[in-house]
Motif scaffolding. Structure first.
Motif, PDB file in Angstrom:
ATOM      1  N   UNK A 289       0.854  -1.182   0.000  1.00 50.88           N
ATOM      2  CA  UNK A 289       0.000   0.000   0.000  1.00 50.88           C
ATOM      3  C   UNK A 289       0.894   1.238   0.000  1.00 50.88           C
ATOM      4  N   UNK A 290       0.466   2.275  -0.734  1.00 51.87           N
ATOM      5  CA  UNK A 290       1.320   3.446  -0.941  1.00 51.87           C
ATOM      6  C   UNK A 290       0.474   4.706  -0.864  1.00 51.87           C
ATOM      7  N   UNK A 291       0.990   5.740  -0.203  1.00 50.03           N
ATOM      8  CA  UNK A 291       0.320   7.044  -0.175  1.00 50.03           C
ATOM      9  C   UNK A 291       1.323   8.135  -0.492  1.00 50.03           C
ATOM     10  N   UNK A 292       0.831   9.249  -1.055  1.00 53.78           N
ATOM     11  CA  UNK A 292       1.733  10.357  -1.330  1.00 53.78           C
ATOM     12  C   UNK A 292       1.030  11.532  -1.970  1.00 53.78           C
ATOM     13  N   UNK A 293       1.729  12.636  -2.069  1.00 50.83           N
ATOM     14  CA  UNK A 293       1.232  13.842  -2.721  1.00 50.83           C
ATOM     15  C   UNK A 293       1.991  14.117  -4.016  1.00 50.83           C
ATOM     16  N   UNK A 294       2.622  13.107  -4.549  1.00 50.34           N
ATOM     17  CA  UNK A 294       3.337  13.246  -5.800  1.00 50.34           C
ATOM     18  C   UNK A 294       3.319  11.896  -6.498  1.00 50.34           C
TER      19      UNK A 294
ATOM     20  N   UNK B  72      -1.501  -4.481  -5.100  1.00 50.27           N
ATOM     21  CA  UNK B  72      -1.084  -3.158  -4.645  1.00 50.27           C
ATOM     22  C   UNK B  72      -2.256  -2.191  -4.728  1.00 50.27           C
ATOM     23  N   UNK B  73      -2.195  -1.161  -3.927  1.00 53.32           N
ATOM     24  CA  UNK B  73      -3.175  -0.077  -3.977  1.00 53.32           C
ATOM     25  C   UNK B  73      -2.490   1.204  -3.512  1.00 53.32           C
ATOM     26  N   UNK B  74      -3.018   2.335  -3.953  1.00 48.73           N
ATOM     27  CA  UNK B  74      -2.363   3.598  -3.626  1.00 48.73           C
ATOM     28  C   UNK B  74      -3.359   4.743  -3.632  1.00 48.73           C
ATOM     29  N   UNK B  75      -2.990   5.811  -2.936  1.00 49.53           N
ATOM     30  CA  UNK B  75      -3.701   7.077  -3.029  1.00 49.53           C
ATOM     31  C   UNK B  75      -2.685   8.169  -3.265  1.00 49.53           C
TER      32      UNK B  75
ATOM     33  N   UNK C 226     -11.518   4.854  -6.671  1.00 44.01           N
ATOM     34  CA  UNK C 226     -10.448   4.058  -7.285  1.00 44.01           C
ATOM     35  C   UNK C 226      -9.547   3.447  -6.221  1.00 44.01           C
ATOM     36  N   UNK C 227      -9.155   4.257  -5.249  1.00 44.60           N
ATOM     37  CA  UNK C 227      -8.316   3.754  -4.162  1.00 44.60           C
ATOM     38  C   UNK C 227      -9.059   2.723  -3.332  1.00 44.60           C
TER      39      UNK C 227
END
Length: 247
Positions: A142-147, A173-176, A198-199
């Motif tokens: 799982x991944x998060x970020x502003x870029x 995998x999933x991300x926002x 989507x997330x």
């Protein structure tokens, strides 16, 4: 935490996952109890698992004195402290491992890199069938970020887990991602992160796929031990090919 559809899926599930366990390694740079936006995404996946009887633990490696290196216990190599052996016990006791990270400069966190290096330190250990010690376990991220960089991070993290011996299911995998540049992070009120369809979809699919594959592997007794046992390869059970040097 879960929307109506996610709750309905949990209520209608007929598969018993109650003997499975999962470990989330939150590779945030923030020590507890500081708010971790990555933990917000973890909570969704964790809730789905717990609603289905999976035993779940979330751990922040940054809270622990983990030494750098690629040996199982770095106190044997000059470090005064190393919390990794205890964390590795939790890793090996879990059917499911989910690596999670924020994005910094388009890549996974330095903590996540360190965790993968330390996972690699046990790659020479083998299970009772002579396979990598990680065989029979399932991995996701799982991944998060502003870029941007979520797919780049996922490629590296999932490859690393698969290379070590973890089974990687579909949609693992999933991300926002927030807007490029400064802006609200996942848990900030104005981000829209927890409502992002989507997330939410990808996180839900990842979670169920991890549980399904872990269930299949556990029922099958792991990965069949034929053609993948290092002991037999080193003993000569192979075609006329050179024995690769283990690094």
């Amino acid at each position: 935490m879960l929307n109506d559809l996610q709750s309905k899926q949990c209520d209608e599930n007929e598969t018993d996952f109650s003997d499975l366990s999962a470990l989330f390694l939150n590779c945030t740079l923030k020590k507890s109890p500081e708010k971790s936006h990555t933990c917000g995404l973890i909570d969704m996946s964790r809730t789905i698992m717990e609603r289905n009887g999976v035993s779940v633990e979330v751990l922040r490696p940054v809270d622990h004195a983990i030494a750098f290196g690629v040996s199982p216990d770095m106190t044997e190599h000059g470090w005064s402290k190393d919390a990794w052996p205890g964390i590795l016990e939790k890793v090996l006791a879990s059917d499911i491992l989910v690596l999670t990270t924020p994005i910094w400069l388009g890549d996974k966190s330095s903590v996540c890199t360190q965790v993968i290096e330390r996972l690699y330190s046990a790659s020479g250990q083998r299970n009772d069938q002579g396979q990598s010690i990680y065989y029979g376990r399932v991995g996701g991220c799982l991944i998060t970020g502003n870029e941007d960089g979520a797919k780049h991070c996922a490629m590296n993290m999932l490859y690393s887990l698969g290379h070590l011996g973890y089974a990687i299911p579909p949609q693992a995998d999933a991300a926002w991602l927030g807007e490029i540049g400064p802006g609200p992070s996942y848990l900030d009120e104005e981000s829209g992160g927890p409502e992002n369809d989507f997330t939410n979809r990808n996180t839900t699919f990842m979670t169920w796929n991890l549980m399904h594959m872990a269930r299949m592997l556990k029922d099958a007794g792991g990965i069949p031990a034929h053609g993948n046992q290092r002991d037999k390869w080193e003993d000569g059970c192979r075609f006329d090919a050179p024995n690769p040097e283990y690094r």
